[in-house]
Enzyme design. Sequence first.
Site, mmCIF file in Angstrom:
data_model
loop_
_atom_site.group_PDB
_atom_site.id
_atom_site.type_symbol
_atom_site.label_atom_id
_atom_site.label_comp_id
_atom_site.label_asym_id
_atom_site.label_seq_id
_atom_site.Cartn_x
_atom_site.Cartn_y
_atom_site.Cartn_z
ATOM 1 N N SER A 168 -1.512 45.071 62.508
ATOM 2 C CA SER A 168 -2.038 46.263 63.655
ATOM 3 C C SER A 168 -3.162 46.865 63.243
ATOM 4 O O SER A 168 -3.373 47.430 62.212
ATOM 5 C CB SER A 168 -0.822 46.821 64.049
ATOM 6 O OG SER A 168 0.408 45.887 64.298
HETATM 7 N N1 SAH Z 1 4.019 45.376 61.784
HETATM 8 C C1 SAH Z 1 3.044 44.276 61.398
HETATM 9 C C2 SAH Z 1 2.362 43.587 62.330
HETATM 10 C C3 SAH Z 1 2.399 42.067 62.248
HETATM 11 S S1 SAH Z 1 1.981 41.309 63.678
HETATM 12 C C4 SAH Z 1 2.106 44.843 60.288
HETATM 13 O O1 SAH Z 1 2.068 46.091 60.319
HETATM 14 O O2 SAH Z 1 1.440 44.198 59.811
HETATM 15 C C5 SAH Z 1 3.657 40.966 64.224
HETATM 16 C C6 SAH Z 1 4.660 40.142 63.391
HETATM 17 O O3 SAH Z 1 5.789 39.784 64.118
HETATM 18 C C7 SAH Z 1 3.956 38.933 63.143
HETATM 19 O O4 SAH Z 1 4.172 38.606 61.651
HETATM 20 C C8 SAH Z 1 5.136 37.770 63.735
HETATM 21 O O5 SAH Z 1 5.553 36.811 62.965
HETATM 22 C C9 SAH Z 1 6.296 38.678 63.891
HETATM 23 N N2 SAH Z 1 7.076 38.158 64.813
HETATM 24 C C10 SAH Z 1 6.884 37.724 66.225
HETATM 25 N N3 SAH Z 1 8.116 37.219 66.719
HETATM 26 C C11 SAH Z 1 9.041 37.668 66.013
HETATM 27 C C12 SAH Z 1 10.512 37.556 65.955
HETATM 28 N N4 SAH Z 1 11.336 37.016 67.078
HETATM 29 N N5 SAH Z 1 11.248 38.161 64.986
HETATM 30 C C13 SAH Z 1 10.631 38.472 64.024
HETATM 31 N N6 SAH Z 1 9.399 38.703 63.788
HETATM 32 C C14 SAH Z 1 8.480 38.149 64.783
#
Ligand code: SAH
Length: 224
Positions: A70
Amino acid sequence: MSSIDIHGVGMTSQRTRERLVQRLREGGIDNAKVIEAMRSTPRHLFMEEALAHRAYEDTALPIGYGQTISQPYIVARMTQALLAHGNPRRVLEVGTGSGYQAAVLAQLVDQVYTVERIKPLLLRAQKLFRQLRLRNILSAHLDGAIGWREHAPYDAIITTAAPEVVPEELLQQLAPNGILVIPVGLSGEQELRVIVRQGDTSQYDEEVIERVRFVPLVSGTTSA
Ligand code: SAH
């Protein structure tokens, strides 16, 4: 355990980090604890080395598997919103991704629970949590669309992937007066919502605080 460069050199140096912190302040991040956590979290370690020189730009960057780390401003904004409401001790994050948001949170609350649906991303984040000795993060390979029942209820839940509608399970896993910070909507038109449970009721206050762009929340897990 391999050694890692927490301080960084060149574009990942302390000076570059200070510039980012300045930008966050200008953007309205005024919680000193959040600013300090953003300053001290080595974002360059949470991304591929080839992109590390861009780690302190205020932008989302790819982390593989079609996902992104993010944008720092959004991490700070969500963290600030979460802390603005009481003093959450136990926080669930849905969407570990790179682990960056969890690492920021770990400096501000007692216990972070974080779940990720893509296994290789989770494994990479877990390795970093160990290397950075972030011992108050508990993580698992799970579908966070249904929360993490085992450790519920949570004082706060933060979702870093966007569902089209708020999952009922997440509301149910909020402690009395708990807060849910969540992007909601179709890609390209999401809003960041702050939802606060009223005492121990099933009534919620809701506020939209930003327009945002997140990857979609996807149900189920995948091991590759
Ligand atoms: N908080 C992260 C943001 C990563 S993007 C950071 O600081 O880097 C969002 C993430 O959510 C992705 O890795 C994606 O695989 C995950 N995601 C999407 N749907 C999900 C679900 N149902 N359960 C767990 N993770 C999920």
